[in-house]
Scaffold this active site. Structure first.
Site, PDB file in Angstrom:
ATOM      1  N   GLY A 151      74.586 -85.541  31.673  1.00 50.77           N
ATOM      2  CA  GLY A 151      74.340 -85.163  32.682  1.00 50.77           C
ATOM      3  C   GLY A 151      75.351 -85.469  33.855  1.00 50.77           C
ATOM      4  O   GLY A 151      76.138 -86.729  33.608  1.00 50.77           O
ATOM      5  N   ASP A 167      69.467 -93.018  36.257  1.00 52.23           N
ATOM      6  CA  ASP A 167      67.973 -93.643  36.309  1.00 52.23           C
ATOM      7  C   ASP A 167      68.231 -95.294  36.399  1.00 52.23           C
ATOM      8  O   ASP A 167      66.904 -95.936  36.424  1.00 52.23           O
ATOM      9  CB  ASP A 167      67.201 -93.269  35.023  1.00 52.23           C
TER      10      ASP A 167
HETATM   11  P1  ATP Z   1      72.068 -88.134  29.905  1.00 48.98           P
HETATM   12  O1  ATP Z   1      71.586 -89.388  30.454  1.00 48.98           O
HETATM   13  O2  ATP Z   1      72.681 -87.217  31.016  1.00 48.98           O
HETATM   14  O3  ATP Z   1      71.256 -87.533  28.885  1.00 48.98           O
HETATM   15  P2  ATP Z   1      73.547 -88.522  27.412  1.00 48.98           P
HETATM   16  O4  ATP Z   1      74.961 -89.381  27.164  1.00 48.98           O
HETATM   17  O5  ATP Z   1      72.460 -89.326  26.967  1.00 48.98           O
HETATM   18  O6  ATP Z   1      73.766 -88.699  29.391  1.00 48.98           O
HETATM   19  P3  ATP Z   1      73.021 -86.256  25.743  1.00 48.98           P
HETATM   20  O7  ATP Z   1      73.431 -84.868  26.218  1.00 48.98           O
HETATM   21  O8  ATP Z   1      71.925 -86.922  25.408  1.00 48.98           O
HETATM   22  O9  ATP Z   1      73.649 -87.207  27.099  1.00 48.98           O
HETATM   23  O10 ATP Z   1      74.189 -86.965  24.773  1.00 48.98           O
HETATM   24  C1  ATP Z   1      75.840 -86.710  25.089  1.00 48.98           C
HETATM   25  C2  ATP Z   1      76.533 -86.515  23.829  1.00 48.98           C
HETATM   26  O11 ATP Z   1      76.132 -87.438  23.072  1.00 48.98           O
HETATM   27  C3  ATP Z   1      76.090 -85.333  23.156  1.00 48.98           C
HETATM   28  O12 ATP Z   1      77.025 -84.373  22.696  1.00 48.98           O
HETATM   29  C4  ATP Z   1      75.229 -85.615  22.196  1.00 48.98           C
HETATM   30  O13 ATP Z   1      75.031 -84.550  21.126  1.00 48.98           O
HETATM   31  C5  ATP Z   1      75.738 -86.935  21.529  1.00 48.98           C
HETATM   32  N1  ATP Z   1      75.035 -87.577  20.959  1.00 48.98           N
HETATM   33  C6  ATP Z   1      73.657 -88.130  21.200  1.00 48.98           C
HETATM   34  N2  ATP Z   1      73.016 -88.932  20.270  1.00 48.98           N
HETATM   35  C7  ATP Z   1      73.877 -89.054  19.370  1.00 48.98           C
HETATM   36  C8  ATP Z   1      74.026 -89.480  17.997  1.00 48.98           C
HETATM   37  N3  ATP Z   1      72.822 -90.369  17.603  1.00 48.98           N
HETATM   38  N4  ATP Z   1      75.073 -89.526  17.107  1.00 48.98           N
HETATM   39  C9  ATP Z   1      76.144 -88.752  17.577  1.00 48.98           C
HETATM   40  N5  ATP Z   1      76.155 -88.031  18.812  1.00 48.98           N
HETATM   41  C10 ATP Z   1      75.245 -88.325  19.693  1.00 48.98           C
END
Ligand code: ATP
Ligand code: MG
Length: 446
Positions: free
Chosen positions: A90, A212
């Site tokens: 996000g 957050d």
């Molecule tokens: P936010 O805080 O906005 O959720 P985020 O980085 O956690 O940020 P996500 O959409 O959850 O956002 O993840 C970002 C990217 O990382 C996505 O493309 C997701 O598929 C990938 N991703 C998440 N977890 C893993 C994992 N364990 N292994 C590989 N890729 C991952």
């Protein structure tokens, strides 16, 4: 501490740094005493005298973090180095500032000329999506800090790790910077595992993006100050809405999936707030000691009330339905703001009290705000320190902040669990004392 050991805080390195840094060369003559950091420099986790005394008996060093900063020797030869930057998840204020800081740090501090932006998150590595890489330079990024969002675009959803590392190999990328939340950093770590498995000379560095402010072992993450500052202005306006009607109740929903730091800080910044509801502090809706009873007594007494609720608060109040997840597998919370608006309205009608309930959800406005100056400074420093670490050959790390110093942490440590408000700690007590809300809004005896 989740049973973490001293050794869990060791940052991996790709190899020995043997090249003199251009920064060192630049300063050697004019400023020979300029401080450079080496891997022996560490920032202690617990700076209290009690911890110091307790540790005197121990044969082990206390938990500490690697100190960030420019190293005299680096691993990568800048003239042969290719760096890439990707932003995922996000939006959060300051992403563009971090991108700008990375590009300028690489270009001006280290004379790296080969810098690329990966578009639309991890999708950008997968040829089928057709997102071209963008060449980045100081000229391209010179104005981007004036805008919110991310110039590189973002995405959610899993991509094939092997295909992503194929892309890194194919493009001869040496350094990958990921800007993102827990998911992005988890992705960064598994990319790193695959890099190691293939024996490639590529480092990965993360700049944690979580509005957050919920990353462990970090006082603060970028965008948080902007988020609660912007939120505070909305809370101020909501107060006008509440006082503008007899028995006016205004509800503001703020971000905070699992941690209510934005809600707590916005309320402290705008102390007109009467109730702060966060995921860390469970509350009942009904019953003698529930939230609605407390709200009623406030409204009967003062004829207006201001409620700030974090998006992850009160999730236990919803019927157990099918869990909804986003593309990345994050659980989507039920809308506590709309729910509270309806329940408060029904409750006051049932009590025979005429009340006006207003509901404000500024989340998307806050996420895409331009960073405030304090955050701009912070983003730039985070970026520069990420560049220092990566150029020195450190890998699988994030840049953090602790005791007013920049640090490097291994990604698994930073993502092991989330930082939450300690409901027995000073932040939450300030909230309770500022709002005057009951300490316990459940019908259970504590
Ligand atoms: P936010 O805080 O906005 O959720 P985020 O980085 O956690 O940020 P996500 O959409 O959850 O956002 O993840 C970002 C990217 O990382 C996505 O493309 C997701 O598929 C990938 N991703 C998440 N977890 C893993 C994992 N364990 N292994 C590989 N890729 C991952
Ligand atoms: Mg996430």
């Amino acid at each position: 501490m989740n049973d973490l050991k001293r050794s869990d805080f060791e940052v991996n390195r790709l190899g020995k740094a043997t090249l003199l840094s251009p920064i060192f060369k630049n300063y050697a003559e004019e400023a020979p005493d300029k401080e450079f950091i080496d891997d022996s420099r560490r920032i202690i986790f617990d700076a209290s005298i009690e911890a110091y005394n307790a540790n005197k008996e121990s044969s082990e060093d206390p938990i500490s973090f690697l100190k960030a900063g420019a190293r005299k020797e680096i691993y990568f030869d800048p003239s042969k180095t290719k760096a890439a930057i990707v932003t995922c998840g996000g939006l959060c204020p300051g992403i563009n500032n971090v991108i700008r800081g990375l590009v300028n740090g690489l270009y001006y501090r280290y004379k790296v000329r080969n810098i690329w932006g990966i578009q639309y998150g991890y999708q950008g590595f997968i040829p089928e999506y057709g997102h071209e890489m963008i060449k980045l330079s100081p000229d391209v990024v010179k104005d981007i800090h004036l805008f919110g969002g991310t110039i590189l675009g973002s995405s959610r959803g899993r991509q094939d790790i092997s295909a992503m590392v194929d892309a890194l190999e194919r493009e001869n990328i040496n350094i990958l910077f990921t800007i993102g939340g827990d998911g992005t950093l988890a992705g960064n770590h598994v990319i790193n595992e695959e890099i190691k498995r293939r024996g490639l000379k590529i480092v990965t560095a993360g700049i944690p993006k979580t509005i957050d402010n919920d990353v462990n072992f970090m006082t603060k993450t970028f965008g948080f100050d902007t988020a609660f500052t912007t939120a505070a202005a909305v809370v101020r306006d909501a107060h006008n809405e509440a006082t503008g009607a007899y028995n006016g109740v205004a509800i503001v929903k703020l971000m905070g999936r699992d941690s209510g730091f934005i809600a707590a800080n916005a309320a402290l910044a705008m102390p007109d707030v009467n109730f702060v509801l966060v995921p860390e502090s469970k509350f009942d809706l009904h019953g003698e000691k529930g939230f609605l009873a407390a709200l009623k007594s406030r409204v009967v007494d003062r004829h207006h009330a201001l409620v700030v609720v974090a998006e992850g608060a009160g999730q236990h109040l919803f019927d157990e339905g099918d869990e909804v997840k986003d593309k990345s597998g994050n659980v989507k919370h039920k809308d506590i703001g709309v729910f509270l608006k309806d329940e408060i309205g029904k409750f006051f009608t049932g009590e025979g009290i005429e009340a006006t309930v207003k509901y404000i959800d500024p989340s998307y406005i806050i996420r895409s705000e331009v960073a405030i100056p304090a955050d701009s400074v912070f983003c730039n420093d985070l970026a520069l320190n990420a560049v220092h670490g990566a150029m020195a050959g450190l890998t699988d790390f994030v840049v953090g902040r602790w005791h007013n110093q920049f640090t490097y942490l291994p990604i698994p440590v930073a993502t092991a669990s989330r930082k939450k408000i300690d409901v027995d700690g000073s932040l939450w007590w300030s909230v309770l004392e500022t709002t005057g809300q009951p300490i316990n809004m459940t019908n259970e005896k504590k």
